[in-house]
Design an enzyme around this catalytic site. Structure first.
Site, PDB file in Angstrom:
ATOM      1  N   ARG A 154       9.736 -63.326  47.295  1.00  0.00           N
ATOM      2  CA  ARG A 154      10.346 -62.669  48.458  1.00  0.00           C
ATOM      3  C   ARG A 154      11.197 -61.462  48.084  1.00  0.00           C
ATOM      4  O   ARG A 154      11.548 -60.667  48.953  1.00  0.00           O
ATOM      5  CB  ARG A 154      11.229 -63.668  49.217  1.00  0.00           C
ATOM      6  CG  ARG A 154      10.454 -64.732  49.968  1.00  0.00           C
ATOM      7  CD  ARG A 154      11.373 -65.482  50.931  1.00  0.00           C
ATOM      8  NE  ARG A 154      12.447 -66.165  50.233  1.00  0.00           N
ATOM      9  CZ  ARG A 154      12.401 -67.445  49.865  1.00  0.00           C
ATOM     10  NH1 ARG A 154      11.314 -68.154  50.116  1.00  0.00           N
ATOM     11  NH2 ARG A 154      13.417 -67.999  49.243  1.00  0.00           N
ATOM     12  N   HIS A 214       3.624 -80.698  31.248  1.00  0.00           N
ATOM     13  CA  HIS A 214       3.931 -79.946  30.035  1.00  0.00           C
ATOM     14  C   HIS A 214       4.098 -80.836  28.818  1.00  0.00           C
ATOM     15  O   HIS A 214       3.950 -80.377  27.682  1.00  0.00           O
ATOM     16  CB  HIS A 214       5.180 -79.072  30.238  1.00  0.00           C
ATOM     17  CG  HIS A 214       6.456 -79.831  30.317  1.00  0.00           C
ATOM     18  ND1 HIS A 214       6.970 -80.304  31.493  1.00  0.00           N
ATOM     19  CD2 HIS A 214       7.343 -80.202  29.349  1.00  0.00           C
ATOM     20  CE1 HIS A 214       8.102 -80.922  31.260  1.00  0.00           C
ATOM     21  NE2 HIS A 214       8.358 -80.884  29.976  1.00  0.00           N
ATOM     22  N   LYS A 231       2.718 -80.619  24.239  1.00  0.00           N
ATOM     23  CA  LYS A 231       3.567 -80.681  23.051  1.00  0.00           C
ATOM     24  C   LYS A 231       2.754 -81.080  21.820  1.00  0.00           C
ATOM     25  O   LYS A 231       1.919 -81.979  21.870  1.00  0.00           O
ATOM     26  CB  LYS A 231       4.709 -81.676  23.267  1.00  0.00           C
ATOM     27  CG  LYS A 231       5.746 -81.205  24.292  1.00  0.00           C
ATOM     28  CD  LYS A 231       6.866 -82.216  24.414  1.00  0.00           C
ATOM     29  CE  LYS A 231       7.913 -81.738  25.404  1.00  0.00           C
ATOM     30  NZ  LYS A 231       8.654 -80.569  24.915  1.00  0.00           N
ATOM     31  N   GLU A 265      17.758 -88.272  28.624  1.00  0.00           N
ATOM     32  CA  GLU A 265      18.387 -86.964  28.714  1.00  0.00           C
ATOM     33  C   GLU A 265      19.901 -87.153  28.634  1.00  0.00           C
ATOM     34  O   GLU A 265      20.440 -88.117  29.190  1.00  0.00           O
ATOM     35  CB  GLU A 265      18.024 -86.266  30.020  1.00  0.00           C
ATOM     36  CG  GLU A 265      16.545 -85.960  30.163  1.00  0.00           C
ATOM     37  CD  GLU A 265      16.241 -85.253  31.473  1.00  0.00           C
ATOM     38  OE1 GLU A 265      16.126 -84.019  31.469  1.00  0.00           O
ATOM     39  OE2 GLU A 265      16.137 -85.939  32.504  1.00  0.00           O
ATOM     40  N   ASP A 316      10.142 -88.476  39.129  1.00  0.00           N
ATOM     41  CA  ASP A 316      10.260 -87.210  38.421  1.00  0.00           C
ATOM     42  C   ASP A 316       9.627 -87.252  37.045  1.00  0.00           C
ATOM     43  O   ASP A 316       9.021 -86.267  36.604  1.00  0.00           O
ATOM     44  CB  ASP A 316      11.743 -86.844  38.297  1.00  0.00           C
ATOM     45  CG  ASP A 316      11.965 -85.442  37.759  1.00  0.00           C
ATOM     46  OD1 ASP A 316      11.163 -84.549  38.079  1.00  0.00           O
ATOM     47  OD2 ASP A 316      12.936 -85.237  37.015  1.00  0.00           O
ATOM     48  N   HIS A 337       4.906 -88.054  32.975  1.00  0.00           N
ATOM     49  CA  HIS A 337       5.084 -87.990  31.521  1.00  0.00           C
ATOM     50  C   HIS A 337       4.904 -89.349  30.846  1.00  0.00           C
ATOM     51  O   HIS A 337       4.127 -89.495  29.895  1.00  0.00           O
ATOM     52  CB  HIS A 337       6.480 -87.465  31.172  1.00  0.00           C
ATOM     53  CG  HIS A 337       6.777 -86.107  31.703  1.00  0.00           C
ATOM     54  ND1 HIS A 337       5.807 -85.166  31.968  1.00  0.00           N
ATOM     55  CD2 HIS A 337       7.960 -85.508  32.020  1.00  0.00           C
ATOM     56  CE1 HIS A 337       6.373 -84.056  32.410  1.00  0.00           C
ATOM     57  NE2 HIS A 337       7.676 -84.242  32.459  1.00  0.00           N
ATOM     58  N   LYS A 343      19.145 -90.205  32.893  1.00  0.00           N
ATOM     59  CA  LYS A 343      20.039 -89.077  32.666  1.00  0.00           C
ATOM     60  C   LYS A 343      21.398 -89.603  32.209  1.00  0.00           C
ATOM     61  O   LYS A 343      21.723 -90.759  32.422  1.00  0.00           O
ATOM     62  CB  LYS A 343      20.182 -88.239  33.936  1.00  0.00           C
ATOM     63  CG  LYS A 343      18.874 -87.573  34.376  1.00  0.00           C
ATOM     64  CD  LYS A 343      19.069 -86.680  35.565  1.00  0.00           C
ATOM     65  CE  LYS A 343      17.759 -86.018  35.967  1.00  0.00           C
ATOM     66  NZ  LYS A 343      17.233 -85.109  34.910  1.00  0.00           N
TER      67      LYS A 343
END
Length: 509
Positions: free
Chosen positions: A63, A200, A204, A238, A257, A262, A360
């Site tokens: 935008r 992703h 790796k 994490e 998530d 994963h 987390k």
């Protein structure tokens, strides 16, 4: 045609670099963090390594009211800050010639007419040959309007000798039903082999090394089964909180998530049978067999755990709890810690629990796959000789200290027969002079080559949701919020209890 089809090249010589052919990469959502920190630096790194052709174009769509030179400056700054390889002016100048920007919104016909004109111009001036990849670095809610506009303006039309592909970032829906709806939207315009779903983690080097470790070494395969393995732990921890991402994370949670994509992909790669080759169809076939045989045992209160981080200490600094984060509903039931037990009902793994956990605000950032082995059936030592001896383990470290650790018992030097636990360690950084490319380098190159082994197909996505959906539905039905755990610790008590019921403890990464 990809690089393996080159008639001047020996198809068996995989040591030669794979170089993409002429093409245009269009990135929707190009102003986001993913594009700035990962995608644009990866494109530059590919160019710097000589893996992009002179006939390459990069088009950003967003935008912002930018001209081409404004966008070029954004790319330049992102490359300078985040690229893995050194900045070289001659590489940048060549890349710069093919950089364009289109300002607009997803509901604007004029914007997509401008996009078509821009791509046509690159096809002519840069010789990109009508080959186009559309990278949707946008929320799933934007897929429908983008697909409609691409179809309406003929941007995905197929012509002889050319290709069109679409790249989708996770999440692939938020449950099985939404994943099917999302796929129906995409496949109205693109054929299944033209759809590249980015996970992703699969790009790796250390994840790919898991396959090399298993299938290139005769020593591991004989013990890679329920006769010798007691249990498997797959951890993605994490040390950060949600980091201002409440708008995305709250209501999604750690299981959706990370676990659905994963961790279940890591489980499939760990547990799959040896493929007949590493062609995409063979790899996917073996992964799908594992996912189809995988299930969470029915009593979810015993075999799953969820939690939310509370206030605590991280890296010597006080941090707030999840419910105090800006933008989070104080009554939120979103989990920041998720752990499940998965059983695989096949001959190789029957009776071996796979424990998956992600969270987390853990003490440290780490992703690993750990196989713990059964104790030897007979130890010809006295109790005092082996009192502290644990179980043998093979640990594949995905990040950040990439490598493999083998833990076993060895004799302590001296006159007594004393056995102590030791580790044999392989580290990528110490064994190879070559630097590992970023995951997005490998994956973007694979998209441009049309090389699909590292991309999960829709059937894998649906099988993963079939495993996780019943757990998420059970958690949603519970009246209470997830159990609190102090930031900087390894999670709630229910997570420890889950594995303790089976006679195990989580290993300390």
């Amino acid at each position: 045609m990809n690089s393996y089809d080159n008639p001047l090249r020996d198809p068996q010589d995989r040591r030669l670099p794979r170089i993409a052919g002429p093409c245009v990469l269009v990135i929707f959502g190009v102003t986001g963090d993913l594009s700035r920190k990962k995608l644009m630096p990866a494109v530059y790194d590919l160019a710097n390594r000589g893996l992009l052709p002179p006939g390459f174009g990069l088009v950003g769509f967003a935008r912002r009211d930018w001209a081409d030179q404004d966008f070029a400056q954004v790319v330049h700054d992102a490359v300078k800050e985040h690229a893995r390889t050194p900045f070289r002016e001659e590489v940048w100048e060549q890349l710069l010639e093919g950089i364009r920007f289109v300002s607009g919104t997803f509901d604007s016909d004029e914007s997509f007419e401008n996009l078509k004109a821009t791509i046509d111009e690159l096809d002519t001036t840069r010789g990109t040959g009508g080959n186009h990849a559309f990278y949707l670095s946008i929320p799933p809610s934007g897929f429908e309007p983008v697909m409609s506009q691409l179809a309406k303006h003929g941007l995905a039309e197929r012509h002889p000798g050319t290709w069109n592909r679409v790249v989708i970032e996770k999440p692939f829906g938020h449950d099985l039903a939404s994943a099917k709806e999302l796929n129906a939207v995409v496949e109205r315009l693109f054929k299944p082999h033209e759809v590249f779903r980015i996970d992703h983690y699969l790009g790796k080097e250390t994840v790919q090394n898991l396959l090399a470790l298993r299938f290139a070494n005769q020593m591991f395969e004989p013990i890679w089964n329920n006769h010798y393995v007691s249990h498997v732990e797959i951890t993605m921890a994490e040390d950060i909180g949600i980091g201002g991402r409440a708008g995305y994370f709250d209501g999604i949670g750690s299981a959706r998530d990370v676990m659905q994509n994963h961790l279940l992909q890591l489980l499939a790669l760990t547990a799959m049978e040896e493929p007949t080759s590493f062609e995409a169809s063979q790899l996917r076939a073996e992964k799908k067999k594992v996912l189809a045989a995988a299930r969470v045992p029915d009593d979810y209160d015993l075999h799953t755990a969820r939690g939310q981080y509370a206030a605590g200490w991280q890296g010597g600094q006080p941090v707030i709890g999840y419910l105090e984060e800006e933008g989070v509903d104080p009554a939120s039931k979103t989990e920041t810690y998720a752990a499940i037990r998965v059983d695989i009902d096949n001959r190789r793994w029957a009776g071996v629990p796979f424990y998956l956990r992600t969270a987390k605000r853990m003490p440290r950032r780490v992703t690993e796959v750990a196989l713990s082995f059964k104790r030897a059936p007979h130890l010809p030592f006295t109790i005092t000789d082996t009192e502290e001896l644990g179980t043998n383990a093979l640990v594949m470290r995905i990040q950040p200290d990439e490598g493999v650790t083998l833990r076993f018992g060895a004799k302590v030097p001296g006159t007594q027969m004393e056995i102590r636990e030791v580790s044999m360690d392989f580290a990528y950084g110490g064994s190879f002079t070559e630097s590992s490319p970023e995951a997005y380098e490998r994956l973007i190159l694979d998209v441009l080559l049309g090389d699909p082994p590292l991309f999960p197909q829709q059937e894998e996505v649906e099988l993963s949701w079939e495993i996780l959906d019943p757990v998420l539905e059970h958690w949603a039905s519970l009246p209470e919020q997830p159990e609190q755990y102090e930031a900087g610790t390894w999670g709630p008590q229910s997570g420890y209890d889950m594995v303790a019921r089976d006679g195990f403890t989580w290993r300390r990464p």
